[in-house]
Design a protein around this motif. Sequence first.
Motif, PDB file in Angstrom:
ATOM      1  N   PRO A 111      20.910  -1.391   2.029  1.00 24.61           N
ATOM      2  CA  PRO A 111      20.591  -1.965   3.340  1.00 24.61           C
ATOM      3  C   PRO A 111      21.431  -1.316   4.428  1.00 24.61           C
ATOM      4  O   PRO A 111      22.612  -1.026   4.224  1.00 24.61           O
ATOM      5  N   THR A 135      15.056  -7.345   5.969  1.00 25.93           N
ATOM      6  CA  THR A 135      16.205  -6.462   5.783  1.00 25.93           C
ATOM      7  C   THR A 135      15.852  -5.054   6.238  1.00 25.93           C
ATOM      8  O   THR A 135      14.818  -4.511   5.850  1.00 25.93           O
ATOM      9  N   TYR A 137      16.492  -1.011   6.342  1.00 24.64           N
ATOM     10  CA  TYR A 137      17.023  -0.036   5.392  1.00 24.64           C
ATOM     11  C   TYR A 137      17.283   1.337   5.999  1.00 24.64           C
ATOM     12  O   TYR A 137      17.746   2.230   5.298  1.00 24.64           O
TER      13      TYR A 137
END
Length: 412
Positions: A111, A135, A137
């Motif tokens: 992440p 999330t 990345y």
Amino acid sequence: MNSRRRWAIAAGAVVAVASLAACGGGDNGAEEALTTVTFWDPYPQHDENSDWATYVEACAPEGMSLERTSIPNGDILNELTTAVKEDTAPSVVLLDNPAVPDAAVSGLLAPAEDAGIETEGPDENLAGPGTIDGTTYGVPIGANTLGLYYNETILEDAGVDPAGITSWDSLNAALQKVTGAGHQGITLAGISGEEGTFQFLPWFWGAGADLSDPGSDAAVEAGQLLSDWIGAGYAPKSAITDNQSASWDLFLTGEYAFAENGSWFAQAASELEFGAKMMPIPAKDGGAAPVPTGGEFAVAPTHKDNASAHYAAANEVIDCLVGAGNQVTTDDMLGYFAANGEERQQQIDADPIWEPWADAITSAEGRTTDLGPDYTAASGAISEAEQAALNAAGDEKAVRAAFEEAAQQVAQ
């Protein structure tokens, strides 16, 4: 880099190690200082002596060297999967944006927050493919998209006013005129795989089709449009296997009136003797069709051993490439637009060839934004349907059957 920033990066990397350890990752031994940062990109066209190679190598953190490896776009995800499994992954990868969700859900990427990568700044539509289930990345290194180039000389000879091409009907009428005047019609890349899907999406979305339902009437209409072009001789049969470079080479002959292709050819188009301009790809019933965002994301692959050192190095390299004030230089190298609107405006102000593309980039749509990792299956099914449609050369039953089969594949 000042000591406070180095401390912040290291602290973020420690968080990354703890997070990844909970998922089976993390450092298995003592940390070792990196002497070489490994970097993968999907640009084999830029060899080791290119300006791009020199530019990237100059982003090596202080006291380190940068080792760049270029891997074809279609192979890089498989190579990364193997490398992460063997814990030999590079510190930084430039990964094609539709591959990011697959890589993320497969545990191949750290992440961005854990790796300390700054993700603020890019426009929302361009950053979208990098966020999966809340999330983030990675960060877009830049962006590109598709438009419809036209040969001014041919259109003038055939009596076609480009301003009047605003729908599929008007484009088809123009194709009929230019071919009737002895010219060739349109080039496009219908090659199997993601590159072909990328080029098909403006017609697919421009018909009102949705990626979750590739068997809809709208999807069939898009496939029928391109299939009819092959059948009528408006597009070459080679479109079935042409990639974007090959289709552009056909346009460069000066024999074709139109070429669907990318913004990365804008500079080359401005230098052509026959006069090449860009217009938005028309939607079926008028106006501009939605176009997909292209370009890569800078990401930090997952590491087990020495993770914090890899993430700290990745942070510095990525900041050097896409940090505030750096995007324009990087993207000018690649023929991309900056993903940040303010920096992109600097590019447009500096070179008028970018002006026609401004709206297209602002309104472009992420391929994976709606489906996330499910996009891969949908794209594969749509690619197979497009291939069948092009080979059908106008056969309506074959085109419909191809897209109905695509819908069944996606539903499985």
